[in-house]
Design a protein around this motif. Structure first.
Motif, PDB file in Angstrom:
ATOM      1  N   ASP A 131      59.001  69.398  63.170  1.00 56.19           N
ATOM      2  CA  ASP A 131      57.699  69.807  63.706  1.00 56.19           C
ATOM      3  C   ASP A 131      56.683  68.701  63.413  1.00 56.19           C
ATOM      4  O   ASP A 131      56.431  68.377  62.245  1.00 56.19           O
ATOM      5  CB  ASP A 131      57.272  71.122  63.048  1.00 56.19           C
ATOM      6  CG  ASP A 131      56.006  71.706  63.654  1.00 56.19           C
ATOM      7  OD1 ASP A 131      55.328  71.009  64.439  1.00 56.19           O
ATOM      8  OD2 ASP A 131      55.684  72.869  63.329  1.00 56.19           O
ATOM      9  N   SER A 132      56.099  68.140  64.447  1.00 53.39           N
ATOM     10  CA  SER A 132      55.155  67.034  64.267  1.00 53.39           C
ATOM     11  C   SER A 132      53.885  67.472  63.548  1.00 53.39           C
ATOM     12  O   SER A 132      53.124  66.631  63.059  1.00 53.39           O
ATOM     13  CB  SER A 132      54.793  66.433  65.627  1.00 53.39           C
ATOM     14  OG  SER A 132      54.206  67.402  66.475  1.00 53.39           O
ATOM     15  N   ARG A 133      53.659  68.767  63.453  1.00 47.24           N
ATOM     16  CA  ARG A 133      52.501  69.272  62.712  1.00 47.24           C
ATOM     17  C   ARG A 133      52.726  69.162  61.207  1.00 47.24           C
ATOM     18  O   ARG A 133      51.777  69.199  60.428  1.00 47.24           O
ATOM     19  CB  ARG A 133      52.228  70.735  63.093  1.00 47.24           C
ATOM     20  CG  ARG A 133      51.918  70.941  64.570  1.00 47.24           C
ATOM     21  CD  ARG A 133      52.160  72.392  64.985  1.00 47.24           C
ATOM     22  NE  ARG A 133      52.131  72.541  66.429  1.00 47.24           N
ATOM     23  CZ  ARG A 133      53.141  72.239  67.250  1.00 47.24           C
ATOM     24  NH1 ARG A 133      54.280  71.782  66.752  1.00 47.24           N
ATOM     25  NH2 ARG A 133      53.033  72.391  68.542  1.00 47.24           N
ATOM     26  N   ALA A 134      53.992  69.035  60.810  1.00 48.09           N
ATOM     27  CA  ALA A 134      54.332  68.967  59.379  1.00 48.09           C
ATOM     28  C   ALA A 134      54.848  67.601  58.954  1.00 48.09           C
ATOM     29  O   ALA A 134      54.719  67.224  57.783  1.00 48.09           O
ATOM     30  CB  ALA A 134      55.376  70.032  59.044  1.00 48.09           C
ATOM     31  N   PHE A 135      55.441  66.851  59.891  1.00 41.81           N
ATOM     32  CA  PHE A 135      56.034  65.562  59.564  1.00 41.81           C
ATOM     33  C   PHE A 135      55.560  64.499  60.544  1.00 41.81           C
ATOM     34  O   PHE A 135      55.659  64.689  61.758  1.00 41.81           O
ATOM     35  CB  PHE A 135      57.573  65.635  59.617  1.00 41.81           C
ATOM     36  CG  PHE A 135      58.179  66.613  58.653  1.00 41.81           C
ATOM     37  CD1 PHE A 135      58.459  66.234  57.355  1.00 41.81           C
ATOM     38  CD2 PHE A 135      58.451  67.920  59.042  1.00 41.81           C
ATOM     39  CE1 PHE A 135      59.011  67.125  56.452  1.00 41.81           C
ATOM     40  CE2 PHE A 135      58.998  68.823  58.151  1.00 41.81           C
ATOM     41  CZ  PHE A 135      59.280  68.431  56.846  1.00 41.81           C
ATOM     42  N   ASP A 136      55.058  63.394  60.023  1.00 40.04           N
ATOM     43  CA  ASP A 136      54.695  62.266  60.870  1.00 40.04           C
ATOM     44  C   ASP A 136      55.965  61.666  61.478  1.00 40.04           C
ATOM     45  O   ASP A 136      56.952  61.453  60.776  1.00 40.04           O
ATOM     46  CB  ASP A 136      53.964  61.188  60.058  1.00 40.04           C
ATOM     47  CG  ASP A 136      52.596  61.642  59.588  1.00 40.04           C
ATOM     48  OD1 ASP A 136      52.004  62.525  60.259  1.00 40.04           O
ATOM     49  OD2 ASP A 136      52.125  61.147  58.547  1.00 40.04           O
ATOM     50  N   GLU A 137      55.893  61.407  62.786  1.00 41.71           N
ATOM     51  CA  GLU A 137      57.051  60.844  63.493  1.00 41.71           C
ATOM     52  C   GLU A 137      58.335  61.550  63.059  1.00 41.71           C
ATOM     53  O   GLU A 137      59.234  60.946  62.464  1.00 41.71           O
ATOM     54  CB  GLU A 137      57.162  59.337  63.239  1.00 41.71           C
ATOM     55  CG  GLU A 137      55.972  58.527  63.729  1.00 41.71           C
ATOM     56  CD  GLU A 137      56.181  57.046  63.506  1.00 41.71           C
ATOM     57  OE1 GLU A 137      56.955  56.442  64.276  1.00 41.71           O
ATOM     58  OE2 GLU A 137      55.596  56.514  62.538  1.00 41.71           O
ATOM     59  N   PRO A 138      58.464  62.821  63.344  1.00 39.52           N
ATOM     60  CA  PRO A 138      59.570  63.614  62.802  1.00 39.52           C
ATOM     61  C   PRO A 138      60.958  63.163  63.227  1.00 39.52           C
ATOM     62  O   PRO A 138      61.934  63.424  62.513  1.00 39.52           O
ATOM     63  CB  PRO A 138      59.275  65.024  63.330  1.00 39.52           C
ATOM     64  CG  PRO A 138      58.418  64.812  64.530  1.00 39.52           C
ATOM     65  CD  PRO A 138      57.586  63.622  64.218  1.00 39.52           C
ATOM     66  N   ASP A 139      61.077  62.474  64.347  1.00 40.44           N
ATOM     67  CA  ASP A 139      62.396  62.036  64.799  1.00 40.44           C
ATOM     68  C   ASP A 139      62.808  60.695  64.198  1.00 40.44           C
ATOM     69  O   ASP A 139      63.932  60.229  64.423  1.00 40.44           O
ATOM     70  CB  ASP A 139      62.423  61.935  66.330  1.00 40.44           C
ATOM     71  CG  ASP A 139      62.330  63.307  66.982  1.00 40.44           C
ATOM     72  OD1 ASP A 139      62.853  64.268  66.397  1.00 40.44           O
ATOM     73  OD2 ASP A 139      61.727  63.410  68.070  1.00 40.44           O
ATOM     74  N   ARG A 140      61.909  60.084  63.429  1.00 42.05           N
ATOM     75  CA  ARG A 140      62.229  58.800  62.811  1.00 42.05           C
ATOM     76  C   ARG A 140      62.850  59.038  61.437  1.00 42.05           C
ATOM     77  O   ARG A 140      62.333  59.790  60.634  1.00 42.05           O
ATOM     78  CB  ARG A 140      60.975  57.934  62.678  1.00 42.05           C
ATOM     79  CG  ARG A 140      61.246  56.539  62.097  1.00 42.05           C
ATOM     80  CD  ARG A 140      60.049  55.626  62.324  1.00 42.05           C
ATOM     81  NE  ARG A 140      58.879  56.064  61.570  1.00 42.05           N
ATOM     82  CZ  ARG A 140      58.592  55.657  60.330  1.00 42.05           C
ATOM     83  NH1 ARG A 140      59.388  54.798  59.718  1.00 42.05           N
ATOM     84  NH2 ARG A 140      57.511  56.089  59.720  1.00 42.05           N
ATOM     85  N   PHE A 141      63.971  58.372  61.178  1.00 44.57           N
ATOM     86  CA  PHE A 141      64.621  58.462  59.869  1.00 44.57           C
ATOM     87  C   PHE A 141      63.902  57.492  58.942  1.00 44.57           C
ATOM     88  O   PHE A 141      64.002  56.277  59.096  1.00 44.57           O
ATOM     89  CB  PHE A 141      66.099  58.092  59.991  1.00 44.57           C
ATOM     90  CG  PHE A 141      66.924  58.512  58.820  1.00 44.57           C
ATOM     91  CD1 PHE A 141      67.719  59.645  58.881  1.00 44.57           C
ATOM     92  CD2 PHE A 141      66.912  57.781  57.642  1.00 44.57           C
ATOM     93  CE1 PHE A 141      68.483  60.036  57.783  1.00 44.57           C
ATOM     94  CE2 PHE A 141      67.670  58.159  56.552  1.00 44.57           C
ATOM     95  CZ  PHE A 141      68.457  59.293  56.623  1.00 44.57           C
ATOM     96  N   ASP A 142      63.158  58.021  57.981  1.00 42.84           N
ATOM     97  CA  ASP A 142      62.258  57.202  57.162  1.00 42.84           C
ATOM     98  C   ASP A 142      62.633  57.317  55.689  1.00 42.84           C
ATOM     99  O   ASP A 142      62.339  58.320  55.030  1.00 42.84           O
ATOM    100  CB  ASP A 142      60.811  57.655  57.386  1.00 42.84           C
ATOM    101  CG  ASP A 142      59.798  56.773  56.687  1.00 42.84           C
ATOM    102  OD1 ASP A 142      60.214  55.794  56.032  1.00 42.84           O
ATOM    103  OD2 ASP A 142      58.593  57.062  56.786  1.00 42.84           O
TER     104      ASP A 142
END
Length: 392
Positions: free
Chosen positions: A312-323
Motif C-alpha cells: 500500500d503506497s499510503r504505508a510504504f514509499d515506492e512499495p514495489d521497489r525492493f529496498d
C-alpha cells in the motif's frame, strides 16, 4: 454505494501473479478500503484492502476466528481447518482463550530460545542442502529443501522425534487440502497423542514438554501443538518465494552475497513483497464495525488482505521497489496485535539461515523456469508454489 449481490467482484476470478504486482487487486485497493466481494466458497464478505484499516482492525479484539452460528457462517474457502476454527472454538471465550494460548507459547519463541536453536536450524538446512546436491540438477526445491526443512525445524522446536515426523507431515499435508472431510487439525493432533503421554512422564526442555506441564487437557495440548505445526506451512511459502526472488534479481543477489550482514534486511523485504499475492486472513466481526466509512455487521466475514497492505503506497514509499535500506518496514506478513504470529521469530531465523546457506552452497543457483511460469496450487490451504525447479 455497495454493489448488488450479483455484481460483487469474485475472488476466484481475480488472477494472482507470482512475485509480481496484481493489477486487478490493486484496482480494488485504489477504489476503496473496504470492498464487498464474493469468496472462493461463493459467500459474501468484506475485503479490507489498505494498510491503516487492517492495522486498526488487528489492534483490538474486534475480530475472531469463531462464529456464533457456525452452521450458517459465511465461508472464505472450502477448508476443514477453517470450518473447525469457526465451529469448534468457544465463541464467547475465544479472545481470552486465544490470549492464554499465546501466553503459553510465547516463551518458546524468545530471543534466548532462538539463539539456542539456531545451530540446530543450520544443521537441518545443511543436511537438506546435502540431499539436494546429491540429487543434482534440476531439483524441486519444494520437495528436497523447503518442505523437509520447515517440518524438521518446527519439530525440533516442539520436541517431535525424527521417527515421528514423517507421519505428522503426511497428516498435515492431508488436512491442508481443500474440500476434505477431516475434522480440522484433528488428524495431526491425533498423531501427537502417544508423544504427549510420554512427555508428561518424561519431560524434556522442549515446547511440547512445557505445554504438557500447564493445566491444559491432553486434547488442548494436542490441538495447540497441531496449530503450531500448521503455522509452519507459511515458512515453506516464504522459503520458496524468497529463493525465487533471489534467483531472479541479480542485483539483490549480488548485494546479499557480497555483504552477508544485509540478509536480515533482505528477509524483511522478502517477507513484505515475495508472494503470489492474495495473502488473505479470514476473520469474523465480533461486533458492529465502522471501517473506511462502511458499516460491517457483527458476524460478517472480514478478509484482511495482508499482501495488499504490504504494498500500500499510503504505508510504504515506492512499495514495489525492493529496498535493502528501507528505514522502516512494519509489514503485516505476520499479522499484528493479538493475531500476530507467535512463531515469527523462528521463521526469521529459518529464512535467514536457509537463504544464506543456499547462496553459499550453490553460488550458481538459478530457476529452471522464469517467474512468469511459476504456478501456485489451487487445492491447498496456505499454498505457495506447486514446485520450484532449480539448477546450479
Amino acid at each position: 454505494m455497495p454493489c448488488p449481490a450479483e455484481d460483487l467482484p469474485s475472488l476466484a476470478a481475480l488472477p494472482i501473479p507470482v512475485l509480481q504486482p496484481a493489477p486487478d487487486w490493486r484496482r480494488l485497493q485504489e477504489s476503496r478500503a473496504v470492498v464487498r466481494v464474493r469468496t472462493y466458497a461463493g459467500d459474501e464478505a468484506w475485503l479490507i484492502t489498505r494498510y491503516a484499516e487492517i492495522k486498526e482492525l488487528l489492534a483490538g479484539a474486534k475480530l475472531g476466528r469463531a462464529h456464533p452460528d457456525p452452521a450458517n457462517a459465511p465461508k472464505f474457502i472450502d477448508s476443514p481447518i477453517l470450518d473447525a476454527a469457526a465451529g469448534q472454538t468457544d465463541y464467547a471465550n475465544e479472545v481470552a482463550e486465544h490470549r492464554l494460548m499465546r501466553s503459553v507459547l510465547t516463551p518458546y519463541f524468545s530471543r534466548k530460545r532462538m539463539l539456542a536453536i539456531e545451530p540446530a536450524v543450520a544443521a537441518i538446512v545443511d543436511e537438506a542442502a546435502d540431499v539436494m546436491a546429491a540429487h543434482g540438477p534440476p531439483a524441486d526445491l519444494q520437495e528436497l529443501f523447503t518442505n523437509p526443512v520447515s517440518m524438521a525445524v518446527v519439530c525440533e522446536l516442539i520436541g517431535i522425534p525424527a521417527e515421528d515426523r514423517e507421519e505428522v507431515g503426511r497428516r498435515l499435508a492431508d488436512v491442508s487440502m481443500l474440500g476434505g472431510d477431516t475434522d480440522g487439525l484433528g488428524p495431526v493432533a491425533d498423531a501427537l497423542g502417544r508423544l504427549i503421554a510420554l512427555r508428561r512422564r518424561e519431560p524434556r526442555d522442549d515446547l511440547l514438554s512445557g505445554v504438557c506441564a500447564t493445566e491444559l487437557s491432553g486434547d488442548e495440548v494436542a490441538n495447540l501443538v497441531a496449530g503450531v505445526i500448521f503455522g509452519s506451512r507459511g515458512v515453506v511459502n516464504h522459503l520458496a518465494f524468497g529463493v525465487a526472488r533471489l534467483c531472479s534479481d541479480d542485483d539483490l543477489r549480488a548485494k546479499v552475497t557480497a555483504d552477508p550482514e544485509l540478509m536480515s534486511a533482505a528477509v524483511e523485504e522478502l517477507l513484505r513483497t515475495a508472494s503470489a499475492g492474495g495473502v488473505i486472513m479470514p476473520h469474523y466481526a465480533r461486533e458492529d464495525l465502522d471501517v473506511g466509512g462502511v458499516r460491517i455487521p457483527a458476524g460478517d466475514l472480514v478478509l484482511l488482505d495482508l499482501s495488499l497492505a504490504n504494498t500500500d503506497s499510503r504505508a510504504f514509499d515506492e512499495p514495489d521497489r525492493f529496498d535493502l535500506a528501507r528505514p522502516s518496514n512494519p509489514h503485516l506478513t505476520f499479522s499484528a496485535g493479538i493475531w500476530h504470529c507467535v512463531g515469527a521469530p523462528l521463521a526469521r531465523v529459518e529464512l535467514r539461515v536457509a537463504f544464506s546457506a543456499l547462496l553459499k552452497r550453490f553460488p550458481g543457483l538459478r530457476l529452471v523456469r522464469p517467474v512468469s511460469e511459476l504456478v501456485a496450487p489451487d487445492d491447498e490451504l496456505a499454498a505457495g508454489l506447486t514446485e520450484l525447479l532449480v539448477a546450479w
